[in-house]
Motif scaffolding. Structure first.
Motif, short mmCIF file in Angstrom:
data_model
loop_
_atom_site.label_atom_id
_atom_site.label_comp_id
_atom_site.label_asym_id
_atom_site.label_seq_id
_atom_site.Cartn_x
_atom_site.Cartn_y
_atom_site.Cartn_z
N TYR A 122 14.06 81.98 -32.39
CA TYR A 122 13.43 80.68 -30.98
C TYR A 122 12.70 79.80 -31.83
CZ TYR A 122 10.01 84.28 -31.50
OH TYR A 122 9.17 85.05 -31.36
N VAL A 222 7.20 76.90 -23.56
CA VAL A 222 8.60 77.25 -23.26
C VAL A 222 8.85 77.84 -25.02
CG1 VAL A 222 9.02 75.76 -21.57
CG2 VAL A 222 9.40 75.07 -23.78
N TYR A 223 9.41 78.62 -24.58
CA TYR A 223 10.11 79.70 -25.88
C TYR A 223 10.95 79.53 -25.63
CZ TYR A 223 5.98 82.05 -26.46
OH TYR A 223 4.39 81.57 -26.97
N THR A 224 12.39 78.69 -26.46
CA THR A 224 13.48 78.19 -26.91
C THR A 224 14.48 78.98 -28.08
OG1 THR A 224 13.68 76.19 -28.23
CG2 THR A 224 12.96 76.29 -25.74
N ARG A 225 15.70 78.95 -26.98
CA ARG A 225 16.84 79.53 -28.11
C ARG A 225 17.94 78.67 -27.62
NH1 ARG A 225 18.10 83.72 -31.35
NH2 ARG A 225 20.71 84.47 -30.90
N GLU A 274 20.32 75.42 -24.25
CA GLU A 274 19.26 76.32 -24.93
C GLU A 274 18.94 77.25 -23.19
OE1 GLU A 274 17.30 73.94 -27.36
OE2 GLU A 274 16.05 73.50 -25.35
N TRP A 276 15.46 78.50 -22.09
CA TRP A 276 13.85 78.98 -22.06
C TRP A 276 13.35 79.70 -20.83
CZ3 TRP A 276 12.49 72.55 -20.83
CH2 TRP A 276 12.70 71.48 -21.76
#
Length: 281
Positions: A122, A222-225, A274, A276
């Motif tokens: 991430y 934000v934490y995104t993958r 993605e 978020w």
């Protein structure tokens, strides 16, 4: 974030200016703004509508009709009705994205990235304060809600705004979703949002549709993958639960509001998306 709200941070709020690695079954026929860029002449010809020619030129009205019928055929698989008044927005977005306009990416600053065995698990990003056009929709299914939300935004982007002009596409187009605390079910109500292009941030055009609001989303982390494939309720819940397991400290993020960001044509084999997670303010 309140259910159906449009802000990145929690707690609803009024309009500040008055104003789509899952392991699930594949899905086809989904419509979003990005679909318009994938239309080819062969696809449009296959819609079954003959073309009218005058002096060797295909009439614009006929092109518009063929694009509309293509959309209507695609939407029928999700029990979504594409009304006649969508012909002009569809035509506008198609013709304006044939090389005359570049899509603008939503700006952010990369703070950090977590990797394992060469795979990016991430990213942690900072997004600046910005204005977004938001449409909140509550239909019988998640897919229907997204479709109708996008159609509202398409009308806004294509002249149904106070400037009377085409505003330009930005990516990603995002969808705010809400779940129960255990991330087992997802609300039918979703908010589809479009980041106003940079040159319009200082004075966002007013939408004619009362269901579209212009909101200023506060600066946030934000934490995104990233993930590929379709974005339906099943895949989104899968991605939310996977991300919750990967994050080092999931408790620092909101527990029931998430964002799905779509970057590429949903008809593509390897669609780029993605999930978020939003850091608590």
């Amino acid at each position: 974030m309140d259910p159906g709200g449009c802000r990145l941070h929690g707690g609803g709020g009024s309009d500040s200016q008055g104003y789509g690695n899952d392991g699930s079954r594949p899905q086809t026929g989904m419509i979003t703004l990005e679909d318009l860029e994938s239309f080819s002449e062969d696809q449009l010809s296959d819609s079954g509508n003959g073309s009218l020619e005058e002096g060797g030129q295909v009439m614009e009205e006929d092109e518009s009709d063929r694009m509309l019928h293509y959309w209507q055929d695609a939407a029928s698989g999700h029990q979504v009705e594409v009304p006649r008044d969508m012909a002009e927005p569809i035509y506008q977005l198609t013709t304006n994205n044939e090389g005359t306009h570049e899509r603008e990416s939503v700006p952010f600053t990369l703070i950090s990235r977590k990797e394992k065995c060469g795979e990016v698990l991430y990213e942690k990003r900072h997004y600046e304060k910005a204005y977004w056009a938001c449409a909140t929709v509550h239909e019988e299914t998640y897919e229907q809600s997204i479709c109708y939300g996008f159609m509202k935004l398409m009308r806004y982007i294509c002249q149904q705004n106070s400037t009377g002009s085409y505003l330009g596409l930005t990516i990603p187009i995002v969808t705010v979703v809400n779940t129960d605390d255990q991330h087992h079910t997802m609300s039918r109500e979703v908010t589809v949002a479009y980041h106003l292009p940079t040159h319009l941030q200082a004075q966002p055009p007013h939408p004619y549709d009362a269901d579209i609001v212009i909101q200023e989303w506060a600066a946030t982390i934000v934490y995104t993958r990233a993930f590929t494939g379709p974005t339906n309720e099943e895949t989104i819940l899968y991605q939310i639960n996977m991300m919750a397991e990967i994050l080092d400290s999931p408790e620092i993020t909101l527990n029931d509001s998430f964002i799905v960001a779509g970057y590429t044509n949903p008809a593509a084999t390897n669609r780029q998306n993605e999930i978020w997670f939003i850091e608590r303010p």
